[in-house]
Scaffold this active site. Structure first.
Site, mmCIF file in Angstrom:
data_model
loop_
_atom_site.group_PDB
_atom_site.id
_atom_site.type_symbol
_atom_site.label_atom_id
_atom_site.label_comp_id
_atom_site.label_asym_id
_atom_site.label_seq_id
_atom_site.Cartn_x
_atom_site.Cartn_y
_atom_site.Cartn_z
ATOM 1 N N CYS A 1 -2.813 -0.275 7.369
ATOM 2 C CA CYS A 1 -1.999 0.941 7.319
ATOM 3 C C CYS A 1 -2.179 1.782 8.582
ATOM 4 O O CYS A 1 -1.204 2.337 9.106
ATOM 5 C CB CYS A 1 -2.333 1.744 6.077
ATOM 6 S SG CYS A 1 -1.839 0.890 4.560
ATOM 7 N N CYS B 1 -6.447 2.092 5.418
ATOM 8 C CA CYS B 1 -7.145 0.875 5.832
ATOM 9 C C CYS B 1 -6.654 0.463 7.222
ATOM 10 O O CYS B 1 -5.769 1.106 7.799
ATOM 11 C CB CYS B 1 -6.867 -0.241 4.825
ATOM 12 S SG CYS B 1 -5.155 -0.825 4.859
ATOM 13 N N GLU C 1 0.830 3.891 1.784
ATOM 14 C CA GLU C 1 1.247 4.304 3.126
ATOM 15 C C GLU C 1 2.399 3.450 3.636
ATOM 16 O O GLU C 1 3.361 3.960 4.221
ATOM 17 C CB GLU C 1 0.084 4.199 4.120
ATOM 18 C CG GLU C 1 -1.121 5.032 3.779
ATOM 19 C CD GLU C 1 -2.178 4.262 2.993
ATOM 20 O OE1 GLU C 1 -1.820 3.542 2.021
ATOM 21 O OE2 GLU C 1 -3.367 4.364 3.340
ATOM 22 N N HIS D 1 0.850 -1.189 0.000
ATOM 23 C CA HIS D 1 0.000 0.000 0.000
ATOM 24 C C HIS D 1 0.888 1.242 0.000
ATOM 25 O O HIS D 1 2.018 1.215 0.511
ATOM 26 C CB HIS D 1 -0.895 0.019 1.234
ATOM 27 C CG HIS D 1 -1.972 -1.012 1.221
ATOM 28 N ND1 HIS D 1 -3.164 -0.843 1.897
ATOM 29 C CD2 HIS D 1 -2.061 -2.216 0.612
ATOM 30 C CE1 HIS D 1 -3.934 -1.905 1.706
ATOM 31 N NE2 HIS D 1 -3.278 -2.752 0.942
#
Length: 150
Positions: free
Chosen positions: A87, A84, A56, A54
């Site tokens: 993260c 999410c 992040e 991801h």
């Protein structure tokens, strides 16, 4: 945190997200208190077959490597989509000071929409959150990506 600074930083995150044409266009940047970028991330799940890829997570990895420290306690993460649960958990584990995000993620967001991992009163570390910064532009970028795929 100053609204003008947040909007400027979100512009940079949007620019980064737009460069990532093969993945869901999300851009994440980590800033020092003086405004220096120490971490950049875009999604890389498809490219690297990495479930943790991801934006992040990639920005966090880069920032920690640049600082040579896993603690990001005075830093600010700016990301185009609400993080999410994975993260948000990573953000909390780094003890980051604040998160600024653009679009809400009504299906999997963990910073206020579905869950609120970062501001849960039971958590040992809480993160300051600024939501909806340049929200319409962030939503539009995602809509434009998904429209031909649906």
């Amino acid at each position: 945190m100053n609204k003008e600074v947040m909007e400027k930083w979100m512009s940079l995150a949007l620019e980064l997200a737009k460069k990532n044409e093969q993945e869901i266009p999300i851009g994440a940047l980590i800033f020092t208190p003086s405004g220096e970028i120490i971490g950049r991330g875009v999604n890389s799940r498809e490219e690297l077959a990495d479930p943790f890829g991801h934006a992040e997570m990639n920005a966090i990895r880069e920032a920690a490597a640049n600082l040579k420290n896993w603690r990001l306690d005075e830093m600010t993460l700016v990301v185009t989509l609400e993080p999410c649960a994975m993260c948000a958990g990573a953000i909390a584990q780094t003890r980051m000071a604040r998160v600024v995000f653009g679009a809400w993620d009504e299906k999997a967001g963990a910073v206020g929409s579905v869950w609120d991992v970062l501001r849960d009163p039971r958590a040992p570390h809480r993160v300051e959150v600024f939501a909806g910064v340049r929200e319409d532009e962030c939503k539009e970028l995602l809509s434009n990506f998904f429209r031909p795929r649906r």
